[in-house]
Design a protein around this motif. Structure first.
Motif, PDB file in Angstrom:
ATOM      1  N   GLU A 123      71.509  70.100   9.990  1.00 24.04           N
ATOM      2  CA  GLU A 123      71.021  71.480   9.893  1.00 24.04           C
ATOM      3  C   GLU A 123      70.127  71.758  11.098  1.00 24.04           C
ATOM      4  N   LEU A 124      70.518  72.739  11.899  1.00 27.99           N
ATOM      5  CA  LEU A 124      69.824  73.032  13.147  1.00 27.99           C
ATOM      6  C   LEU A 124      69.290  74.461  13.159  1.00 27.99           C
ATOM      7  N   PRO A 125      68.052  74.649  13.609  1.00 31.08           N
ATOM      8  CA  PRO A 125      67.549  76.008  13.826  1.00 31.08           C
ATOM      9  C   PRO A 125      68.065  76.540  15.154  1.00 31.08           C
ATOM     10  N   LEU A 126      68.569  77.764  15.150  1.00 29.57           N
ATOM     11  CA  LEU A 126      69.120  78.373  16.357  1.00 29.57           C
ATOM     12  C   LEU A 126      68.377  79.665  16.670  1.00 29.57           C
ATOM     13  N   GLU A 127      68.455  80.057  17.925  1.00 31.91           N
ATOM     14  CA  GLU A 127      67.976  81.376  18.310  1.00 31.91           C
ATOM     15  C   GLU A 127      68.824  81.903  19.448  1.00 31.91           C
ATOM     16  N   ALA A 128      68.995  83.211  19.460  1.00 29.42           N
ATOM     17  CA  ALA A 128      69.652  83.891  20.571  1.00 29.42           C
ATOM     18  C   ALA A 128      68.552  84.584  21.359  1.00 29.42           C
ATOM     19  N   PRO A 129      68.320  84.189  22.605  1.00 25.95           N
ATOM     20  CA  PRO A 129      67.200  84.753  23.370  1.00 25.95           C
ATOM     21  C   PRO A 129      67.352  86.252  23.594  1.00 25.95           C
ATOM     22  N   ARG A 130      66.234  86.900  23.771  1.00 28.21           N
ATOM     23  CA  ARG A 130      66.217  88.329  24.061  1.00 28.21           C
ATOM     24  C   ARG A 130      66.766  88.579  25.466  1.00 28.21           C
ATOM     25  N   ALA A 131      67.545  89.638  25.606  1.00 29.20           N
ATOM     26  CA  ALA A 131      68.086  90.042  26.907  1.00 29.20           C
ATOM     27  C   ALA A 131      68.226  91.564  26.887  1.00 29.20           C
ATOM     28  N   VAL A 132      68.667  92.121  28.002  1.00 24.90           N
ATOM     29  CA  VAL A 132      68.841  93.569  28.070  1.00 24.90           C
ATOM     30  C   VAL A 132      69.879  94.007  27.036  1.00 24.90           C
ATOM     31  N   GLN A 136      66.133  89.518  20.153  1.00 24.88           N
ATOM     32  CA  GLN A 136      66.128  88.113  19.774  1.00 24.88           C
ATOM     33  C   GLN A 136      66.636  87.949  18.354  1.00 24.88           C
ATOM     34  N   LEU A 137      67.449  86.913  18.143  1.00 28.25           N
ATOM     35  CA  LEU A 137      67.953  86.571  16.820  1.00 28.25           C
ATOM     36  C   LEU A 137      67.488  85.171  16.457  1.00 28.25           C
ATOM     37  N   GLN A 138      67.264  84.945  15.183  1.00 24.82           N
ATOM     38  CA  GLN A 138      66.940  83.612  14.699  1.00 24.82           C
ATOM     39  C   GLN A 138      67.796  83.291  13.496  1.00 24.82           C
ATOM     40  N   LEU A 160      76.989  79.464   9.582  1.00 26.62           N
ATOM     41  CA  LEU A 160      76.141  79.993  10.648  1.00 26.62           C
ATOM     42  C   LEU A 160      75.569  81.314  10.163  1.00 26.62           C
ATOM     43  N   VAL A 161      74.230  81.405  10.089  1.00 31.39           N
ATOM     44  CA  VAL A 161      73.587  82.628   9.623  1.00 31.39           C
ATOM     45  C   VAL A 161      72.525  83.062  10.623  1.00 31.39           C
ATOM     46  N   MET A 162      72.382  84.362  10.776  1.00 32.48           N
ATOM     47  CA  MET A 162      71.407  84.940  11.696  1.00 32.48           C
ATOM     48  C   MET A 162      70.705  86.116  11.017  1.00 32.48           C
ATOM     49  N   SER A 163      69.540  86.435  11.502  1.00 32.86           N
ATOM     50  CA  SER A 163      68.789  87.582  11.010  1.00 32.86           C
ATOM     51  C   SER A 163      68.445  88.487  12.181  1.00 32.86           C
ATOM     52  N   GLY A 164      68.748  89.771  12.052  1.00 30.98           N
ATOM     53  CA  GLY A 164      68.422  90.721  13.112  1.00 30.98           C
ATOM     54  C   GLY A 164      69.620  91.530  13.551  1.00 30.98           C
ATOM     55  N   ARG A 165      69.475  92.188  14.698  1.00 25.34           N
ATOM     56  CA  ARG A 165      70.532  93.027  15.255  1.00 25.34           C
ATOM     57  C   ARG A 165      71.254  92.266  16.360  1.00 25.34           C
ATOM     58  N   ARG A 166      72.566  92.386  16.361  1.00 24.82           N
ATOM     59  CA  ARG A 166      73.347  91.707  17.387  1.00 24.82           C
ATOM     60  C   ARG A 166      73.081  92.285  18.763  1.00 24.82           C
ATOM     61  N   GLY A 169      77.327  93.472  22.871  1.00 29.44           N
ATOM     62  CA  GLY A 169      78.166  92.318  23.165  1.00 29.44           C
ATOM     63  C   GLY A 169      77.928  91.156  22.214  1.00 29.44           C
ATOM     64  N   GLY A 170      78.754  90.108  22.383  1.00 32.51           N
ATOM     65  CA  GLY A 170      78.634  88.919  21.558  1.00 32.51           C
ATOM     66  C   GLY A 170      77.406  88.105  21.944  1.00 32.51           C
ATOM     67  N   ARG A 171      76.935  87.296  20.993  1.00 34.20           N
ATOM     68  CA  ARG A 171      75.733  86.509  21.217  1.00 34.20           C
ATOM     69  C   ARG A 171      76.068  85.027  21.335  1.00 34.20           C
ATOM     70  N   ARG A 172      75.232  84.322  22.094  1.00 36.45           N
ATOM     71  CA  ARG A 172      75.306  82.864  22.225  1.00 36.45           C
ATOM     72  C   ARG A 172      73.928  82.308  21.925  1.00 36.45           C
ATOM     73  N   PHE A 173      73.878  81.031  21.529  1.00 37.71           N
ATOM     74  CA  PHE A 173      72.656  80.510  20.942  1.00 37.71           C
ATOM     75  C   PHE A 173      72.179  79.233  21.627  1.00 37.71           C
ATOM     76  N   LYS A 174      70.918  78.937  21.378  1.00 38.13           N
ATOM     77  CA  LYS A 174      70.343  77.663  21.783  1.00 38.13           C
ATOM     78  C   LYS A 174      69.644  77.060  20.572  1.00 38.13           C
ATOM     79  N   ILE A 175      69.418  75.749  20.621  1.00 37.06           N
ATOM     80  CA  ILE A 175      68.727  75.075  19.538  1.00 37.06           C
ATOM     81  C   ILE A 175      67.231  75.336  19.694  1.00 37.06           C
TER      82      ILE A 175
END
Length: 229
Positions: A123-132, A136-138, A160-166, A169-175
């Motif tokens: 089980e890994l925590p992920l986040e999608a960094p904020r960009a233009v 940010q998603l967690q 795979l679950v996320m909270s927030g607005r996409r 475009g599509g999102r990519r994640f980091k640990i």
């Protein structure tokens, strides 16, 4: 980390904005693990053929099945609609690392192998960094090992679950390195051995730490912590 959702937040009537909202079930990780745990076991791990999409119900939207095709390479066989909306493409046939940012892929390979070779629950925590245009998603990803018809751990049931607005475009994640990683080894029963009543059990917990001594080489260190109950 818990995922929080505000059911009273204002809802837009604009279709393009409505499609931008990522709505996920905040309890889906616990529900999917509970379903996986309820399946019959073969040497500690359920069989892929026993996974019933009908019984999973709404969990399908955030779930996926991986197939191991080579060491460190697991391709997405099927994936729910919420995952496709989140990453912006049809994920079937892609390696799981394709949904990660390049800098996170070496670490994900390590955890994929932990799931298959342990076998282990990951089980890994992920986040999608904020960009233009991209807030940010967690969220989290969970990997639950499965055996194929030959008894090999070559499949994974994941979520795979996320909270927030996409956003755009599509999102990519980091640990996310600010939250704990769970790697729980699955003990396989050994014929001829049994627990003696009144004896003390030994608890083994795995703490995995990703160390990056050189950015070009993502070196991974495994630390095994043993504590006696």
């Amino acid at each position: 980390m818990s995922l929080t959702f505000d059911p009273y937040a204002p809802r837009s009537t604009d279709l393009s904005q409505a499609q931008d909202v990522i709505m996920t079930n905040p309890t889906v990780l616990n529900e999917l693990e509970h379903y996986w745990s309820s399946l019959p076991r073969t040497r500690g791990v359920p069989l892929r053929k026993d996974v019933d999409p009908v019984a999973m119900g709404a969990l399908l939207e955030d779930s996926f099945i991986l197939e191991r095709v080579a060491p460190g390479v697991a391709r997405i066989r099927v994936a729910g609609r919420n995952i496709a909306k989140l990453v912006g493409i049809e994920p079937r046939g892609l390696p799981l690392t394709a949904v990660l940012l390049p800098d996170a892929r070496a670490a994900m390979v390590y955890y994929i192998e932990a799931a298959f070779n342990g076998p282990s629950i990951v089980e890994l925590p992920l986040e999608a960094p904020r960009a233009v245009g991209q807030p940010q998603l967690q969220g989290k990803i969970m990997l639950l090992p499965l055996r194929d018809d030959h008894g090999r751990v070559s499949r994974v049931l994941g979520v795979l679950v996320m909270s927030g607005r996409r956003g755009i475009g599509g999102r990519r994640f980091k640990i996310c390195d600010r939250s704990a990683v769970r790697v729980e080894h699955i003990e396989e029963p050994i014929d001829g051995l049994h627990v003696v009543a009144g004896s003390k059990a030994t608890t083994v917990s795995h703490s995995l730490r990703v160390t990056e001594t050189q950015k070009a080489q993502s070196k991974l260190a495994l630390r095994l912590v043993v504590s006696n109950a």
